[in-house]
Design an enzyme around this catalytic site. Structure first.
Site, mmCIF file in Angstrom:
data_model
loop_
_atom_site.group_PDB
_atom_site.id
_atom_site.type_symbol
_atom_site.label_atom_id
_atom_site.label_comp_id
_atom_site.label_asym_id
_atom_site.label_seq_id
_atom_site.Cartn_x
_atom_site.Cartn_y
_atom_site.Cartn_z
ATOM 1 N N ASP A 107 35.790 33.864 37.948
ATOM 2 C CA ASP A 107 36.076 32.664 37.156
ATOM 3 C C ASP A 107 36.059 31.432 38.050
ATOM 4 O OD1 ASP A 107 36.474 34.307 34.981
ATOM 5 O OD2 ASP A 107 38.656 34.400 35.251
HETATM 6 N N1 URA Z 1 39.411 39.010 36.457
HETATM 7 C C1 URA Z 1 39.637 37.763 36.011
HETATM 8 O O1 URA Z 1 40.429 37.555 35.091
HETATM 9 N N2 URA Z 1 38.984 36.747 36.605
HETATM 10 C C2 URA Z 1 38.136 36.917 37.645
HETATM 11 O O2 URA Z 1 37.585 35.937 38.162
HETATM 12 C C3 URA Z 1 37.913 38.217 38.111
HETATM 13 C C4 URA Z 1 38.569 39.254 37.499
#
Ligand code: URA
Length: 233
Positions: A107
């Site tokens: 993310d």
């Molecule tokens: N899980 C998440 O919620 N975000 C990420 O970036 C990676 C795994």
């Protein structure tokens, strides 16, 4: 096994632009091997263990490339980002030109270990759910973590809009609000959704390991390193 290749072809394969750009670099005297300028684009070099210099910067030759980035917050893992710059902007131009792609996604606000490669079969092997490559995440929780929450994560939790339970391979409470979660899958926002499913909330997220590869403690945020072939996952 030694593989002889023309220096202009080496540059082209490593992302230094069009064939004409690469010839131009050589003809201008911008390329050196072992401290010697090569000004003939057709000069043959052995690619085995080759390190060449372009405008004084050393580049190791890699038939296929794998690099590890310490991803900062505020970057999107898409080639066409919508709200923030792309993680690809943190790589030098030759790596972008030769087509490196992120291996999976983090993310925008997640930090930590992100791999990039131009080896399509490696991307497939590392991201396909069939191969169960474990990833380790360090999550900062909003509320103090409980043993019940960790147990529920290991047993499996049902996420909104997805009937398949999400199961953690590891859920270690490292400190009151620090959870080390190991997952073999990579569903959308999976860590955040799993923490929400047990009644907590993920306030910050960092990936510390991908398969056997751990983020080196001395790799500054925003910097990248080559992953040498013997360490390839
Ligand atoms: N899980 C998440 O919620 N975000 C990420 O970036 C990676 C795994």
């Amino acid at each position: 096994m030694p593989v002889a290749m023309r220096i202009a072809q080496v540059l082209f394969s490593q992302g230094f632009g069009t064939r004409r750009d690469c010839q131009g670099l050589v003809l201008r005297g911008d390329v050196a091997v072992a401290g010697q300028v090569l000004d003939d684009p057709d000069a043959e070099v052995d690619t085995e263990g080759l390190v060449f210099q372009v405008q004084g910067r050393a580049w190791p030759y890699h038939a296929k490339a794998l690099v590890m980035l310490h991803k900062p917050a505020g970057y999107e893992c898409s080639a066409k980002p919508r709200h923030h710059p792309s993680v690809l902007s943190l790589l030098p131009a030759p790596l972008r030109t030769r087509g490196l792609q992120p291996v999976g996604r983090l993310d925008e606000d997640t930090t930590g270990l992100l791999l990039f490669t131009d080896d399509g079969s490696l991307i497939h092997r590392l991201t396909s759910p069939k191969h169960h490559v474990p990833k380790v995440y360090e999550a900062t929780a909003k509320h103090p973590l409980t043993a019940e929450q960790a147990a529920a994560l290991l047993q499996g939790v049902v996420l909104e809009d997805d009937p398949r339970p999400a199961v953690a391979l590891g859920a270690e409470i490292v400190a009151e609000r620090h959870l080390r979660l190991t997952l073999a899958e990579g569903r959308y926002h999976q860590v955040k959704r799993m923490l929400a499913a047990v009644g907590n909330r993920c306030e910050a997220l960092h990936r510390s390991q991908f398969g056997r590869l751990a983020l080196p403690a001395d790799l500054p945020v925003g910097s990248w390193v080559w992953v040498s072939q013997q360490d390839w996952p």
